[in-house]
Write a protein that holds these residues in place. Sequence first.
Motif, PDB file in Angstrom:
ATOM      1  N   HIS A  98       0.730  -1.145   0.240  1.00 37.23           N
ATOM      2  CA  HIS A  98       0.172   0.219  -0.156  1.00 37.23           C
ATOM      3  C   HIS A  98       0.673   0.983   0.565  1.00 37.23           C
ATOM      4  O   HIS A  98       0.501   2.299   0.379  1.00 37.23           O
ATOM      5  CB  HIS A  98      -0.685  -0.058   1.068  1.00 37.23           C
ATOM      6  CG  HIS A  98      -2.227  -0.997   1.416  1.00 37.23           C
ATOM      7  ND1 HIS A  98      -2.351  -0.727  -0.292  1.00 37.23           N
ATOM      8  CD2 HIS A  98      -2.603  -1.732   2.114  1.00 37.23           C
ATOM      9  CE1 HIS A  98      -3.762  -1.995   0.209  1.00 37.23           C
ATOM     10  NE2 HIS A  98      -3.560  -2.134   1.235  1.00 37.23           N
ATOM     11  N   HIS A  99       2.085   1.391  -0.233  1.00 36.77           N
ATOM     12  CA  HIS A  99       2.777   2.445  -0.685  1.00 36.77           C
ATOM     13  C   HIS A  99       2.494   3.417  -1.828  1.00 36.77           C
ATOM     14  O   HIS A  99       3.062   2.995  -2.373  1.00 36.77           O
ATOM     15  CB  HIS A  99       4.215   1.779  -0.635  1.00 36.77           C
ATOM     16  CG  HIS A  99       5.501   2.634  -0.342  1.00 36.77           C
ATOM     17  ND1 HIS A  99       5.862   3.520  -1.253  1.00 36.77           N
ATOM     18  CD2 HIS A  99       6.237   3.061   1.094  1.00 36.77           C
ATOM     19  CE1 HIS A  99       6.531   4.937  -0.633  1.00 36.77           C
ATOM     20  NE2 HIS A  99       6.903   4.004   0.646  1.00 36.77           N
ATOM     21  N   THR A 100       1.912   4.004  -1.427  1.00 35.61           N
ATOM     22  CA  THR A 100       1.747   5.213  -2.456  1.00 35.61           C
ATOM     23  C   THR A 100       2.171   5.699  -3.523  1.00 35.61           C
ATOM     24  O   THR A 100       2.052   5.759  -4.582  1.00 35.61           O
ATOM     25  CB  THR A 100       0.081   6.249  -2.215  1.00 35.61           C
ATOM     26  OG1 THR A 100      -0.600   5.271  -1.198  1.00 35.61           O
ATOM     27  CG2 THR A 100      -1.008   6.799  -2.940  1.00 35.61           C
ATOM     28  N   SER A 157       1.602  11.109  -0.389  1.00 39.11           N
ATOM     29  CA  SER A 157       2.575  10.956   0.888  1.00 39.11           C
ATOM     30  C   SER A 157       1.839  10.717   2.337  1.00 39.11           C
ATOM     31  O   SER A 157       2.463  10.805   3.379  1.00 39.11           O
ATOM     32  CB  SER A 157       3.923  11.801   1.187  1.00 39.11           C
ATOM     33  OG  SER A 157       2.945  12.889   1.157  1.00 39.11           O
ATOM     34  N   LEU A 158       0.346  10.987   2.506  1.00 35.76           N
ATOM     35  CA  LEU A 158      -0.785  10.916   3.241  1.00 35.76           C
ATOM     36  C   LEU A 158       0.124  10.020   4.762  1.00 35.76           C
ATOM     37  O   LEU A 158       0.314  10.495   5.543  1.00 35.76           O
ATOM     38  CB  LEU A 158      -2.049  10.889   3.190  1.00 35.76           C
ATOM     39  CG  LEU A 158      -3.258  11.172   4.129  1.00 35.76           C
ATOM     40  CD1 LEU A 158      -2.886  12.665   3.834  1.00 35.76           C
ATOM     41  CD2 LEU A 158      -4.343  10.693   3.783  1.00 35.76           C
ATOM     42  N   VAL A 159      -0.247   8.459   4.309  1.00 33.23           N
ATOM     43  CA  VAL A 159      -0.221   7.773   5.111  1.00 33.23           C
ATOM     44  C   VAL A 159       1.351   7.153   5.445  1.00 33.23           C
ATOM     45  O   VAL A 159       2.125   7.191   6.649  1.00 33.23           O
ATOM     46  CB  VAL A 159      -0.896   6.345   5.004  1.00 33.23           C
ATOM     47  CG1 VAL A 159      -0.578   5.016   6.377  1.00 33.23           C
ATOM     48  CG2 VAL A 159      -2.154   6.912   5.151  1.00 33.23           C
ATOM     49  N   VAL A 160       2.293   6.876   4.243  1.00 37.54           N
ATOM     50  CA  VAL A 160       3.811   6.949   4.148  1.00 37.54           C
ATOM     51  C   VAL A 160       4.335   7.452   5.210  1.00 37.54           C
ATOM     52  O   VAL A 160       5.457   6.967   6.636  1.00 37.54           O
ATOM     53  CB  VAL A 160       4.379   6.801   2.737  1.00 37.54           C
ATOM     54  CG1 VAL A 160       4.212   4.972   2.877  1.00 37.54           C
ATOM     55  CG2 VAL A 160       4.083   7.842   2.640  1.00 37.54           C
ATOM     56  N   ASP A 161       4.063   8.988   5.121  1.00 37.55           N
ATOM     57  CA  ASP A 161       5.124   9.631   6.263  1.00 37.55           C
ATOM     58  C   ASP A 161       4.977   9.719   7.826  1.00 37.55           C
ATOM     59  O   ASP A 161       5.420   9.957   8.236  1.00 37.55           O
ATOM     60  CB  ASP A 161       4.119  11.418   5.524  1.00 37.55           C
ATOM     61  CG  ASP A 161       5.343  12.398   4.418  1.00 37.55           C
ATOM     62  OD1 ASP A 161       5.832  11.199   3.742  1.00 37.55           O
ATOM     63  OD2 ASP A 161       4.669  13.224   4.210  1.00 37.55           O
ATOM     64  N   LEU A 172      -7.595   8.129   0.346  1.00 41.23           N
ATOM     65  CA  LEU A 172      -6.294   7.041  -0.586  1.00 41.23           C
ATOM     66  C   LEU A 172      -6.128   6.459  -0.857  1.00 41.23           C
ATOM     67  O   LEU A 172      -5.539   5.858  -2.234  1.00 41.23           O
ATOM     68  CB  LEU A 172      -5.735   7.008   0.910  1.00 41.23           C
ATOM     69  CG  LEU A 172      -3.976   6.958   0.873  1.00 41.23           C
ATOM     70  CD1 LEU A 172      -2.697   8.253   0.160  1.00 41.23           C
ATOM     71  CD2 LEU A 172      -3.092   6.352   2.025  1.00 41.23           C
ATOM     72  N   LEU A 173      -6.807   5.072  -0.288  1.00 36.38           N
ATOM     73  CA  LEU A 173      -7.276   4.044  -1.112  1.00 36.38           C
ATOM     74  C   LEU A 173      -7.618   3.593  -1.988  1.00 36.38           C
ATOM     75  O   LEU A 173      -7.124   3.216  -2.644  1.00 36.38           O
ATOM     76  CB  LEU A 173      -7.553   2.713   0.374  1.00 36.38           C
ATOM     77  CG  LEU A 173      -6.954   1.781   1.401  1.00 36.38           C
ATOM     78  CD1 LEU A 173      -5.617   1.034   0.414  1.00 36.38           C
ATOM     79  CD2 LEU A 173      -5.590   2.859   1.660  1.00 36.38           C
ATOM     80  N   THR A 174      -8.508   4.869  -1.704  1.00 36.75           N
ATOM     81  CA  THR A 174      -9.116   4.503  -3.705  1.00 36.75           C
ATOM     82  C   THR A 174      -8.541   4.932  -4.056  1.00 36.75           C
ATOM     83  O   THR A 174      -7.898   4.591  -5.665  1.00 36.75           O
ATOM     84  CB  THR A 174     -10.834   5.522  -3.975  1.00 36.75           C
ATOM     85  OG1 THR A 174     -11.797   5.174  -2.076  1.00 36.75           O
ATOM     86  CG2 THR A 174     -11.759   5.574  -4.760  1.00 36.75           C
ATOM     87  N   TYR A 175      -8.033   5.589  -4.281  1.00 31.23           N
ATOM     88  CA  TYR A 175      -7.057   6.577  -5.290  1.00 31.23           C
ATOM     89  C   TYR A 175      -5.768   4.894  -4.997  1.00 31.23           C
ATOM     90  O   TYR A 175      -5.432   5.294  -6.747  1.00 31.23           O
ATOM     91  CB  TYR A 175      -5.985   7.841  -4.815  1.00 31.23           C
ATOM     92  CG  TYR A 175      -4.300   8.251  -5.132  1.00 31.23           C
ATOM     93  CD1 TYR A 175      -5.243   8.842  -6.729  1.00 31.23           C
ATOM     94  CD2 TYR A 175      -3.614   8.081  -4.733  1.00 31.23           C
ATOM     95  CE1 TYR A 175      -4.090   9.719  -7.667  1.00 31.23           C
ATOM     96  CE2 TYR A 175      -2.509   8.687  -5.373  1.00 31.23           C
ATOM     97  CZ  TYR A 175      -2.998   9.734  -7.160  1.00 31.23           C
ATOM     98  OH  TYR A 175      -2.019   9.600  -8.123  1.00 31.23           O
ATOM     99  N   THR A 176      -4.925   4.696  -4.363  1.00 24.10           N
ATOM    100  CA  THR A 176      -3.976   4.183  -4.904  1.00 24.10           C
ATOM    101  C   THR A 176      -3.972   2.676  -5.142  1.00 24.10           C
ATOM    102  O   THR A 176      -3.736   1.825  -7.206  1.00 24.10           O
ATOM    103  CB  THR A 176      -3.797   3.716  -3.357  1.00 24.10           C
ATOM    104  OG1 THR A 176      -3.303   4.694  -2.567  1.00 24.10           O
ATOM    105  CG2 THR A 176      -2.203   2.484  -3.152  1.00 24.10           C
TER     106      THR A 176
END
Length: 375
Positions: free
Chosen positions: A166-168, A205-209, A314-318
Amino acid sequence: MSLNLNKDKLDTILANFWIKGTLLHFSPLGQGHIHDTYLVEVEEANEIKKYTLQQLNTRVFQQPELMMANWVKVTHHLSHKLMKLEGEKAIRQCLRPVSTLTGQYYYRSSSGEYFRIYYYIDNCQTIETVSTPDQAFEAGRAFGLFQKLVADLPASEMHETIPYFHHTPYRFKRFLQALDQASVEKKTKAADVISLAFQFQPLISLVVDGLDSGCLPLRVTHNDTKINNVLFDIETGQGLCVIDLDTTMPGSSLYDFGDLVRTATCPAAEDETDLSLVVMDIDLFRAVADGYLSQTADLLTSSEKELLIQAGLLLTYTIGLRFLTDYLEGNLYFKTKYPDHNLNRAKAQFKLLESMQAQQREMRRVINDLLKSFD
Ligand code: GN1
Ligand code: MG
């Protein structure tokens, strides 16, 4: 991977597991995009026993032994905890693997194919799209409970079965590479959705950051929380059992909540071509968030709660990026039924994303109200 099981092959597979009796019937099961899944019926001592058999997709899971080690660990962990909580009822609430004669939980054929078997859970159904708030609530509750039950499983004990899943930022890089290699014809056909992929780039980078800085906790998460990965009890409608545990590995709770929002708040199918039907329904959003938070409100940190709304986007985008990339690369990853299937899936994801973006303020209100009610 095509469904290519025949009776002789199946007899050989079954002979390697602790299953006695004669094969009566087998048929394809479910709509998963990755493995091949079958319902297998066997007559054992005048009784019909039902099993779920899966041929593992080793192109996607390139280290099936590691994936199976995770799978066994998590199925045992869940059944142990559910037995304590629910007693006998737990039998229908978790996957119960069948062992091979050599004490493993998968069988590798002479041609290198991997199979596993678990007990089939009767009187259940999976749903591809949500039609009532109750279903959305139950899906949210089931995945919230899953999150709660694995909360004491250390992330360091789980293998990363698909790196950068899930690393966008990685998914975006892969999209750029695919775009670079794709034919002009494909790029023209996908022009609208390609432009949306760039437009929504700020989400990346919302969640990975947050995970990198330690602001968001790294947890054991399911990572594939789409609505058809819950078994619903046909009689009661209860979200009974979470399935498809192969991507359970270190991740963020926001990935799980986000994919739930992607798949449980839109009444249209993931590959719907009438885009006017692809919208996020705020009542379904309320129901799924209610179900999920009913189990996790005490567990989540304030930084996780802060990002619950963005998680759906984010998930819909990824996932949209992944469908688009697969279309541009020639449909190598997801199972498809026709050449433009991945393109249509991508278009639907980006339409859903736009609908979510337009309703962010309402989503914020819903989450704030729910968090207050669970305080
Ligand atoms: C795949 O296996 P299935 O169909 O539940 C995919 C998910 C995607 C989903 C999209 C291992 O899930 O990541 O979100 O399709 N699983 C894997 O429908 O790639
Ligand atoms: Mg599935």
